[in-house]
Design a protein around this motif. Structure first.
Motif, PDB file in Angstrom:
ATOM      1  N   THR A  25      11.035   9.475  -2.616  1.00 26.30           N
ATOM      2  CA  THR A  25      10.712  10.333  -3.754  1.00 26.30           C
ATOM      3  C   THR A  25       9.207  10.581  -3.804  1.00 26.30           C
ATOM      4  O   THR A  25       8.409   9.837  -3.217  1.00 26.30           O
ATOM      5  CB  THR A  25      11.139   9.687  -5.075  1.00 26.30           C
ATOM      6  N   GLU A  26       8.820  11.602  -4.538  1.00 27.95           N
ATOM      7  CA  GLU A  26       7.399  11.919  -4.711  1.00 27.95           C
ATOM      8  C   GLU A  26       6.679  10.784  -5.431  1.00 27.95           C
ATOM      9  O   GLU A  26       5.537  10.444  -5.094  1.00 27.95           O
ATOM     10  CB  GLU A  26       7.252  13.221  -5.502  1.00 27.95           C
ATOM     11  N   GLU A  27       7.341  10.172  -6.418  1.00 27.43           N
ATOM     12  CA  GLU A  27       6.713   9.072  -7.149  1.00 27.43           C
ATOM     13  C   GLU A  27       6.455   7.879  -6.235  1.00 27.43           C
ATOM     14  O   GLU A  27       5.397   7.241  -6.309  1.00 27.43           O
ATOM     15  CB  GLU A  27       7.600   8.656  -8.328  1.00 27.43           C
TER      16      GLU A  27
ATOM     17  N   GLU B 259      13.192  -0.737  -6.353  1.00 27.68           N
ATOM     18  CA  GLU B 259      12.080  -0.254  -7.160  1.00 27.68           C
ATOM     19  C   GLU B 259      11.869  -1.163  -8.367  1.00 27.68           C
ATOM     20  O   GLU B 259      12.821  -1.738  -8.903  1.00 27.68           O
ATOM     21  CB  GLU B 259      12.345   1.173  -7.653  1.00 27.68           C
ATOM     22  N   TYR B 260      10.603  -1.261  -8.788  1.00 30.03           N
ATOM     23  CA  TYR B 260      10.252  -2.041  -9.975  1.00 30.03           C
ATOM     24  C   TYR B 260       9.415  -1.170 -10.905  1.00 30.03           C
ATOM     25  O   TYR B 260       8.449  -0.530 -10.465  1.00 30.03           O
ATOM     26  CB  TYR B 260       9.462  -3.294  -9.579  1.00 30.03           C
TER      27      TYR B 260
ATOM     28  N   ARG C 255       0.461   6.008  -1.443  1.00 26.55           N
ATOM     29  CA  ARG C 255      -0.877   6.488  -1.101  1.00 26.55           C
ATOM     30  C   ARG C 255      -1.943   5.694  -1.845  1.00 26.55           C
ATOM     31  O   ARG C 255      -2.977   5.321  -1.268  1.00 26.55           O
ATOM     32  CB  ARG C 255      -1.021   7.971  -1.437  1.00 26.55           C
ATOM     33  N   ARG C 256      -1.716   5.426  -3.112  1.00 27.21           N
ATOM     34  CA  ARG C 256      -2.685   4.642  -3.883  1.00 27.21           C
ATOM     35  C   ARG C 256      -2.829   3.243  -3.317  1.00 27.21           C
ATOM     36  O   ARG C 256      -3.925   2.688  -3.240  1.00 27.21           O
ATOM     37  CB  ARG C 256      -2.262   4.580  -5.350  1.00 27.21           C
ATOM     38  N   TYR C 257      -1.707   2.669  -2.915  1.00 30.77           N
ATOM     39  CA  TYR C 257      -1.707   1.327  -2.328  1.00 30.77           C
ATOM     40  C   TYR C 257      -2.498   1.313  -1.020  1.00 30.77           C
ATOM     41  O   TYR C 257      -3.355   0.449  -0.803  1.00 30.77           O
ATOM     42  CB  TYR C 257      -0.264   0.882  -2.096  1.00 30.77           C
TER      43      TYR C 257
END
Length: 280
Positions: free
Chosen positions: A105-107, A148-149, A113-115
């Motif tokens: 998913t985009e989310e 997911e969390y 990417r941030r990670y």
């Protein structure tokens, strides 16, 4: 008369390249394709012998003079969190788990990417785009899940934001954490440890005896955290054994530390295909 034949994949070796774990060393991998009707059976068998999955490939380190990388797994029945891990579980009690099919998913990608930008900006995945990310998540020929969390929303937020993700394979004897990533702004929550602890809980609920963590590398700060988990086993000298004192394992170089490729392949225990009826 009924006969059974082993599944017989072809094995290959990668060209040497810089080791991502130990400075000044080179790595080389023994690998085979993971595809077809026997993919799950092959994955289960080879994972018990130190192999890992990356999309539709199974691989195991096979460096010319180094045998530092050791596959690691937690014995679920014997695991007990230490005091620090209990604090992490308490701090993250408000997180909510959601197990889904392996679908990107985009989310997820934005969190990924941030990670990377925060933790691995110069790593091998630094330039991965959304299509490559989707392939990493979705190209799996075996039983896999995305765990997911999410956390509770803060003031002004709508819905529960995604804070951690783990691509997880399901074996006949456990769960394998293929790749995980999490919100770098929540470093105080030790989300990487939390995800491992929760996978132990998932495996316990499912009656699975092991959680596979990938490779532990003596002398590598990047991989050192795995030795902090209770009931840890490593695959060394051809069999699983308790890790014991982590300091007792060394990442030494020696020309005789790794057997020739042909000998390694000959010792791999392959699963059997379905029975074949003898017509004579």
């Amino acid at each position: 008369m009924r006969h059974t034949l082993p599944i017989a994949p072809q094995f290959y070796v990668t060209a040497p390249q810089a080791c991502p774990y130990l400075d000044g060393r080179t790595e080389r991998k023994l690998f085979t394709a993971l595809q077809g009707e026997h993919a799950q059976k092959l994955n289960d068998a080879l994972s018990k012998q130190g192999f890992r999955r990356s999309q539709n490939v199974l691989y195991r380190p096979s460096c010319a003079e180094c045998s530092a990388c050791l596959s690691a797994r937690i014995r679920v029945a014997d695991f007990q969190p230490n005091r620090s891990q209990k604090r992490i579980l308490k701090k993250n009690a408000a997180l909510r788990r959601n197990a889904t099919s392996p679908w990107a998913t985009e989310e997820q990608f934005q969190l990924f990417r941030r990670y990377l930008d925060s933790r691995h900006a110069d790593g091998g995945m630094a330039d991965m785009d959304i299509f490559e990310f989707a392939a990493m998540i979705e190209e799996t020929p075996i039983k896999s899940r995305v765990i997911e969390y999410t956390r509770p929303p803060r003031e002004g937020e709508r819905g529960r934001p995604l804070v951690a993700v783990c691509l997880t394979d399901v074996f006949d004897d456990g769960l394998s954490m293929v790749y995980s990533f999490y919100d770098p702004d929540m470093a105080a929550n030790s989300l990487g440890t939390q995800v491992i602890l929760d996978h132990v809980a998932i495996a316990r609920e499912a009656g699975l005896p092991f959680v596979y963590l990938g490779y532990w590398v003596p002398g590598s700060r990047k991989m050192g955290y795995k030795a902090g988990f209770d009931a840890l086993e490593i695959y060394k000298a051809g069999h699983w054994q308790p890790i014991g004192d982590p300091a007792a394992h060394r990442a030494e170089l020696h020309p005789l530390s790794v057997d020739p490729i042909a000998e390694q392949v000959a010792r791999i225990a392959l699963p059997e295909a379905r029975g074949i009826q003898d017509q004579t």
